[in-house]
Every structure is written in structure tokens, then in C-alpha cells.
Design an enzyme around this catalytic site. Structure first.
Site, short mmCIF file in Angstrom:
data_model
loop_
_atom_site.label_atom_id
_atom_site.label_comp_id
_atom_site.label_asym_id
_atom_site.label_seq_id
_atom_site.Cartn_x
_atom_site.Cartn_y
_atom_site.Cartn_z
N THR A 150 -11.37 19.20 26.92
CA THR A 150 -12.79 19.23 27.28
C THR A 150 -12.97 19.95 28.60
O THR A 150 -12.08 19.92 29.46
CB THR A 150 -13.37 17.81 27.39
OG1 THR A 150 -14.78 17.91 27.65
CG2 THR A 150 -12.73 17.00 28.51
N ASN A 163 -15.94 19.21 30.06
CA ASN A 163 -17.00 18.34 30.55
C ASN A 163 -16.42 17.35 31.57
O ASN A 163 -15.65 16.47 31.22
CB ASN A 163 -17.62 17.60 29.36
CG ASN A 163 -18.78 16.71 29.74
OD1 ASN A 163 -18.76 16.03 30.75
ND2 ASN A 163 -19.79 16.68 28.89
N ASP A 200 -15.14 14.67 19.47
CA ASP A 200 -16.48 15.20 19.23
C ASP A 200 -17.38 14.01 19.05
O ASP A 200 -17.01 13.02 18.39
CB ASP A 200 -16.55 16.14 18.03
CG ASP A 200 -17.78 17.05 18.11
OD1 ASP A 200 -18.15 17.44 19.24
OD2 ASP A 200 -18.37 17.35 17.08
N THR A 201 -18.53 14.09 19.68
CA THR A 201 -19.44 12.96 19.72
C THR A 201 -20.82 13.42 19.27
O THR A 201 -21.24 14.53 19.60
CB THR A 201 -19.51 12.42 21.16
OG1 THR A 201 -18.23 11.91 21.51
CG2 THR A 201 -20.52 11.30 21.28
N PHE A 227 -24.05 10.70 31.69
CA PHE A 227 -24.34 12.10 31.42
C PHE A 227 -24.91 12.20 30.01
O PHE A 227 -24.96 11.23 29.27
CB PHE A 227 -23.08 12.97 31.57
CG PHE A 227 -21.95 12.57 30.67
CD1 PHE A 227 -21.77 13.17 29.43
CD2 PHE A 227 -21.06 11.56 31.05
CE1 PHE A 227 -20.73 12.79 28.59
CE2 PHE A 227 -20.03 11.18 30.22
CZ PHE A 227 -19.86 11.80 28.98
N GLY A 228 -25.34 13.41 29.64
CA GLY A 228 -25.81 13.61 28.28
C GLY A 228 -27.08 12.82 27.98
O GLY A 228 -28.04 12.83 28.74
N LYS A 281 -20.75 0.09 30.50
CA LYS A 281 -20.93 1.16 29.52
C LYS A 281 -19.63 1.41 28.76
O LYS A 281 -19.61 1.48 27.53
CB LYS A 281 -21.39 2.44 30.22
CG LYS A 281 -21.50 3.62 29.25
CD LYS A 281 -21.66 4.94 29.97
CE LYS A 281 -21.44 6.09 29.00
NZ LYS A 281 -21.48 7.40 29.63
N HIS A 311 -19.00 4.20 22.30
CA HIS A 311 -18.31 4.83 21.19
C HIS A 311 -17.02 5.50 21.65
O HIS A 311 -15.98 5.37 21.02
CB HIS A 311 -19.25 5.87 20.56
CG HIS A 311 -19.89 6.78 21.57
ND1 HIS A 311 -20.71 6.29 22.57
CD2 HIS A 311 -19.79 8.11 21.78
CE1 HIS A 311 -21.10 7.29 23.35
NE2 HIS A 311 -20.56 8.41 22.89
N ARG A 312 -17.09 6.23 22.78
CA ARG A 312 -15.89 6.91 23.29
C ARG A 312 -14.89 5.89 23.81
O ARG A 312 -13.69 6.03 23.62
CB ARG A 312 -16.28 7.91 24.39
CG ARG A 312 -15.12 8.83 24.77
CD ARG A 312 -15.55 9.95 25.71
NE ARG A 312 -16.47 10.86 25.05
CZ ARG A 312 -17.77 10.94 25.31
NH1 ARG A 312 -18.32 10.19 26.23
NH2 ARG A 312 -18.54 11.79 24.66
#
Length: 197
Positions: free
Chosen positions: A7, A9, A68-69, A150-151, A174, A179-180
Site C-alpha cells: 500500500t 496509503n 482491498d476494502t 481516513f477515507g 476502531k 473490517h481491516r
């Protein structure tokens, strides 16, 4: 344990390092001289995740992983989904993505704002591919709140913490439901067993 996270990011890199903890030394592609972007042309999160992991592994031979999210909004028929990072444009501008999302949902009734984040991680370890999946149900807020994360974090409210957007929550909360976080913790457990830790 040294491993390349495919990544560019910095938010994702930081989040992954916090989730995986001190047993793992995360290296970015830029750290090893790879600055090319991978074209994410897959039709599913899994396909894109595989593409990114293979891209790094084929160039370096190193153990690596990619994720991938996607954000899936029921009112929008599952959009933006696999196109979440480029929802508003090709430029990875998450402010524009969030503005577009809120605009598309301006007439959405309160009881139809349900959504979920999904994450698929592809790990290539000793040349073999392994997959780990995480899923976080929630809903889309009516306006942005919070400055963390972020995002889409400023407009996503997890079912586990319904009073706050992800961007308003302490990072450890969080990460505990994300999910991550789910997929990376599953990967970390697998790696520790595989390596006898």
C-alpha cells in the site's frame, strides 16, 4: 517478522502496524524502491487484493500482503463497493468521495442508511497465497463528524459503537471492530502459528 504491506496509503500502513503490533515490522513498497501504482482492474475486492500482492511478490520475491476494502451501501445497491477509493474520480480524493456519497444519499430515509465495510487481505507467504476477510456492519451518517482515521471514517457509524463515527473514536476502539482489524488479526494469528510463536 518483516513483511511488505502493498500500500501507498500512510493511514492504512499506520493502522496495520497498530493492529499487528510489535511482532511485525511492516515495510511499504516505497521503502524497497517500488513506486509504481497497481492498476486495480478486478471486479471484486478479492481480485484487486490478489493483484496488488502478486505485483509486489513478483518484483521482490518477498513475503507480502495486500488488502482491498470497499464500502457497500444498501441504499446505493452496494455502491461504491470495489470502486470505493475512486468513487468521485480517479484521484484518490476521499473528501470528494465523501461529498459524493452524502449527496447521493441526501434523500435516503433514516431506516435505509445501512452499510458495511468489507476487507479482503491476500497474504503471500513462502510463495503461497492465503486469504483473510473482515466485515463491519453499520450505517452512513447524515454529515461528517470527527477528524481521526481516513477515507469514509467521518461518515461511517459502526453497529458496535452507534453513538460515534469511526473518525470520532479512539483508534484502539476502531481497530477492535474494524473490517481491516478483523482480517489483519486473523492473518497475524495464522502467521504466529505458522512460525511457532
Amino acid at each position: 517478522m518483516k513483511i511488505v504491506f502493498a500500500t501507498g496509503n500512510k493511514g492504512k500502513l499506520r493502522e496495520a502496524a497498530e493492529i499487528l503490533g510489535p511482532d511485525f515490522e511492516l515495510v511499504s513498497p516505497a521503502d524497497i524502491g517500488i513506486t509504481e501504482d497497481v492498476e486495480e482492474t478486478g471486479s471484486t475486492l478479492k481480485e484487486n487484493s490478489i493483484m496488488k500482492a502478486r505485483f509486489i511478490h513478483e518484483r521482490t520475491g518477498l513475503n507480502c500482503f495486500a488488502d482491498d476494502t470497499g464500502l457497500e451501501v444498501d441504499y446505493l445497491g452496494g455502491a461504491p463497493g470495489v470502486h470505493s477509493a475512486r468513487y468521485a474520480s480517479e484521484g484518490h480524493d476521499f473528501d470528494a468521495n465523501v461529498r459524493k456519497l452524502l449527496s447521493e444519499m441526501k434523500n435516503c430515509p433514516d431506516d435505509r442508511r445501512t452499510a458495511r465495510f468489507r476487507c479482503v487481505v491476500t497474504l503471500i507467504w513462502n510463495g503461497e497465497e492465503h486469504f483473510f476477510v473482515g466485515d463491519m456492519p453499520g450505517k452512513i451518517a447524515k454529515e461528517k463528524a470527527g477528524c481521526g482515521g481516513f477515507g469514509y471514517d467521518p461518515v461511517f457509524i459502526s453497529d458496535k459503537y452507534p453513538e460515534h463515527t469511526l473518525a470520532e473514536m479512539p483508534v484502539e476502539y476502531k481497530n477492535s471492530v474494524s473490517h481491516r482489524g478483523q482480517s489483519l488479526r486473523a492473518m497475524a494469528e495464522w502467521l504466529k502459528k505458522e512460525n511457532g510463536k
